[in-house]
Motif scaffolding. Structure first.
Motif, mmCIF file in Angstrom:
data_model
loop_
_atom_site.group_PDB
_atom_site.id
_atom_site.type_symbol
_atom_site.label_atom_id
_atom_site.label_comp_id
_atom_site.label_asym_id
_atom_site.label_seq_id
_atom_site.Cartn_x
_atom_site.Cartn_y
_atom_site.Cartn_z
ATOM 1 N N HIS B 92 0.686 -1.253 -0.096
ATOM 2 C CA HIS B 92 -0.061 0.036 0.098
ATOM 3 C C HIS B 92 0.911 1.008 0.013
ATOM 4 N N LEU B 93 0.439 2.420 -0.241
ATOM 5 C CA LEU B 93 1.186 3.536 -0.260
ATOM 6 C C LEU B 93 0.752 4.256 1.262
ATOM 7 N N ASP B 94 1.827 4.743 1.806
ATOM 8 C CA ASP B 94 1.353 5.483 2.903
ATOM 9 C C ASP B 94 1.792 7.065 2.831
ATOM 10 N N SER B 95 1.250 7.884 3.833
ATOM 11 C CA SER B 95 1.155 9.400 3.690
ATOM 12 C C SER B 95 2.687 10.031 3.422
ATOM 13 N N PRO B 96 3.755 9.300 4.078
ATOM 14 C CA PRO B 96 4.897 9.951 3.736
ATOM 15 C C PRO B 96 5.493 9.925 2.166
ATOM 16 N N PHE B 97 5.306 8.823 1.665
ATOM 17 C CA PHE B 97 5.407 8.592 0.102
ATOM 18 C C PHE B 97 4.827 9.712 -0.792
ATOM 19 N N GLU B 115 -2.664 6.612 -8.127
ATOM 20 C CA GLU B 115 -2.926 5.303 -8.373
ATOM 21 C C GLU B 115 -2.213 4.262 -7.398
ATOM 22 N N ASN B 116 -3.041 3.799 -6.525
ATOM 23 C CA ASN B 116 -2.583 2.995 -5.337
ATOM 24 C C ASN B 116 -1.932 1.747 -5.910
ATOM 25 N N ILE B 117 -1.406 1.006 -5.046
ATOM 26 C CA ILE B 117 -0.908 -0.323 -5.348
ATOM 27 C C ILE B 117 -1.889 -1.349 -5.630
ATOM 28 N N GLY B 118 -2.023 -2.040 -6.625
ATOM 29 C CA GLY B 118 -3.043 -2.857 -7.005
ATOM 30 C C GLY B 118 -3.470 -3.972 -6.012
ATOM 31 N N ASN B 119 -4.392 -3.975 -5.271
ATOM 32 C CA ASN B 119 -4.699 -4.563 -4.082
ATOM 33 C C ASN B 119 -6.055 -4.037 -3.541
ATOM 34 N N LEU B 120 -6.848 -4.980 -3.438
ATOM 35 C CA LEU B 120 -8.060 -4.608 -2.824
ATOM 36 C C LEU B 120 -8.079 -4.554 -1.444
ATOM 37 N N VAL B 121 -7.096 -4.852 -0.471
ATOM 38 C CA VAL B 121 -7.158 -5.047 0.746
ATOM 39 C C VAL B 121 -6.466 -3.826 1.583
ATOM 40 N N CYS B 122 -5.156 -3.861 1.451
ATOM 41 C CA CYS B 122 -4.326 -2.842 2.300
ATOM 42 C C CYS B 122 -4.452 -1.433 2.157
ATOM 43 N N PRO B 123 -4.478 -1.143 0.704
ATOM 44 C CA PRO B 123 -4.711 0.337 0.525
ATOM 45 C C PRO B 123 -6.018 1.000 1.051
ATOM 46 N N ALA B 124 -6.970 0.288 1.233
ATOM 47 C CA ALA B 124 -8.268 1.152 1.749
ATOM 48 C C ALA B 124 -8.059 1.288 3.189
ATOM 49 N N GLU B 125 -7.086 0.770 4.150
ATOM 50 C CA GLU B 125 -6.781 0.837 5.219
ATOM 51 C C GLU B 125 -6.073 2.188 5.857
ATOM 52 N N PHE B 126 -5.450 2.808 4.669
ATOM 53 C CA PHE B 126 -4.685 4.100 4.863
ATOM 54 C C PHE B 126 -5.188 5.202 4.280
ATOM 55 N N PHE B 127 -5.297 6.155 4.978
ATOM 56 C CA PHE B 127 -5.485 7.574 4.615
ATOM 57 C C PHE B 127 -4.539 8.225 4.159
ATOM 58 N N ILE B 128 -4.344 8.646 2.852
ATOM 59 C CA ILE B 128 -3.009 9.328 2.490
ATOM 60 C C ILE B 128 -3.117 10.673 1.971
ATOM 61 N N GLY B 129 -4.138 11.400 2.844
ATOM 62 C CA GLY B 129 -4.349 13.048 2.538
ATOM 63 C C GLY B 129 -5.335 13.137 1.265
ATOM 64 N N GLU B 130 -6.194 12.169 0.872
ATOM 65 C CA GLU B 130 -6.964 12.221 -0.353
ATOM 66 C C GLU B 130 -8.372 13.010 0.084
ATOM 67 N N HIS B 131 -8.869 13.482 -0.832
ATOM 68 C CA HIS B 131 -10.199 14.045 -0.591
ATOM 69 C C HIS B 131 -11.243 13.213 -1.011
ATOM 70 N N ILE B 132 -11.266 12.229 -1.932
ATOM 71 C CA ILE B 132 -11.884 11.237 -2.118
ATOM 72 C C ILE B 132 -11.336 9.947 -2.444
ATOM 73 N N LYS B 133 -11.902 8.731 -2.291
ATOM 74 C CA LYS B 133 -11.524 7.339 -2.899
ATOM 75 C C LYS B 133 -12.473 7.048 -3.825
ATOM 76 N N MET B 134 -11.601 6.630 -5.033
ATOM 77 C CA MET B 134 -12.347 6.121 -6.083
ATOM 78 C C MET B 134 -11.898 4.489 -6.415
ATOM 79 N N LEU B 135 -12.786 3.785 -6.155
ATOM 80 C CA LEU B 135 -12.747 2.247 -6.366
ATOM 81 C C LEU B 135 -12.994 1.877 -7.660
ATOM 82 N N ILE B 136 -12.330 1.164 -8.191
ATOM 83 C CA ILE B 136 -12.527 0.638 -9.545
ATOM 84 C C ILE B 136 -12.674 -0.836 -9.263
#
Ligand SMILES: Nc1nc2c(ncn2[C@@H]2O[C@H](COP(=O)(O)OP(=O)(O)O)[C@@H](O)[C@H]2O)c(=O)[nH]1
Ligand SMILES: [Mg+2]
Ligand SMILES: [Zn+2]
Lengths: 115, 212
Positions: B92-97, B115-136
């Motif tokens: 997953h990406l975290d906010s320092p990145f 574009e987060n790491i392709g993974n339906l699990v871990c990226p959902a757990e980390f808030f990285i300063g975004e305004h919205i999450k777009m799930l594909i």
């Protein structure tokens, strides 16, 4: 999957509190991990031994308290455990829709023991 | 002699603190940030390639991958300003990145797509300063995904159901899918195909309607 960096953070948190209290050693770390937190407790234990080496946390005992996830029924307000492929309330014969709650997603350091 | 110290500190607290600061910084620079989540191969890059030309603001892209910069090369070749983050194994990406990448890109007045790491699990757990999450998600993945990966759906602000051009060829039970989604979230579900471009206008309009 991301237990390695998370274990590093656990050690950082324990170190911070231990230093604030002028401790020589951390002997125990009490964690709370919800079953829906996505965190693998076994991996934390495995990484901990490696990462804690030569830190103030070396050889500390890790105690993990698990929390079962609960949904909250939108109809009757009861908290209940989710059955696979279902979100239906299991309280008596309510059958209302449950919505996710924060219960079961915990992941925090509850306390540490220092010497 | 040993003594117990109360800690009660979330292991995510450092990530969240940086994410909060980053979000504020982005707002000061008039940048709206979109965290794009989805499984490998679901069409995250393809969808960005469809969406970005139709957005009337400058776009900046942060590409997260465990390794390689193939997607970054692809986007840069299209004239889209993109930087690559390789996590070297992290899922997953975290906010320092993101903070470093945003600085690198010199973001200002526009939209920052992550574009987060392709993974339906871990990226959902980390808030990285975004305004919205777009799930594909895609019709090719099966209709049971909301039941199996509830967190990603629950956290999404919008869900793009991609690869709809393949609907005639796959057994996708849309009622079952939507029933699962609606237990978790009221976020809009927009049908798209990043191959034919169908539904892309609707997705663009939705993004523009929420952009601050
Ligand atoms: N048929 C079809 N193929 C698609 C669609 N969107 C993406 N693809 C294909 O799926 C593959 C993976 O797409 P990509 O955008 O790289 O996925 P990512 O890993 O999520 O970034 C590529 O071969 C795309 O051409 C779509 O809507 N329909
Ligand atoms: Mg990609
Ligand atoms: Zn009920």
């Amino acid at each position: 999957m991301h237990e390695y960096p998370l274990t590093q953070k656990i050690i950082k948190i324990a170190e911070k509190y231990a230093l604030e209290h002028k401790a020589d050693h951390v002997s125990k770390i009490n964690l709370v991990i919800g079953n829906d937190s996505g965190v693998l407790a076994d991996s934390i234990l495995l990484y901990f031994e490696i990462i804690a080496e030569n830190t103030i946390c070396e050889n500390a005992e890790i105690v993990i308290e698990r929390v079962k996830p609960l949904l909250k029924c939108k109809k009757c307000g009861q908290y209940f455990e989710r059955k696979p492929f279902s979100f239906s309330c299991t309280f008596k014969d309510c059958g209302g829709d449950g919505e996710p709650t924060e219960i079961g997603r915990e992941f925090y350091v509850k306390s540490i023991e220092i010497e | 002699m040993s003594s117990e110290i109360n800690v009660m500190e979330s292991i995510y607290s450092e990530n969240e603190k940086i994410a909060d600061e980053l979000k504020e910084e982005l707002e000061n620079k008039n940048v709206f940030s979109i965290n794009v989540l989805g499984a490998p191969g679901i069409g995250k890059t393809s969808t960005l390639i469809q969406l970005i030309p139709k957005i009337p603001y400058k776009s900046f892209v942060i590409e997260g991958d465990i390794a390689s910069d193939l997607d970054t090369q692809k986007l840069n070749a299209l004239g889209i300003q993109t930087v690559q983050i390789n996590t070297g194994g992290a899922c997953h990406l975290d906010s320092p990145f993101i903070r470093d990448a945003a600085e690198n890109l010199n973001v200002q007045d526009g939209i920052m797509w992550i574009e987060n790491i392709g993974n339906l699990v871990c990226p959902a757990e980390f808030f990285i300063g975004e305004h919205i999450k777009m799930l594909i998600v895609g019709v090719t993945e099966g209709s049971d995904k909301p039941y199996k990966y509830p967190l990603a759906f629950e956290k999404a602000d919008v869900i793009l159901l991609n690869k709809c051009d393949l609907l005639p060829y796959v057994d996708f039970d849309e009622d079952f899918f939507m029933a699962g989604v609606r237990k978790l979230t009221n976020a809009p579900v927009i049908h798209i195909s990043s191959k034919s471009g169908d539904g892309i206008d609707e997705a663009v309009n939705w993004i523009l309607s929420v952009k601050k």
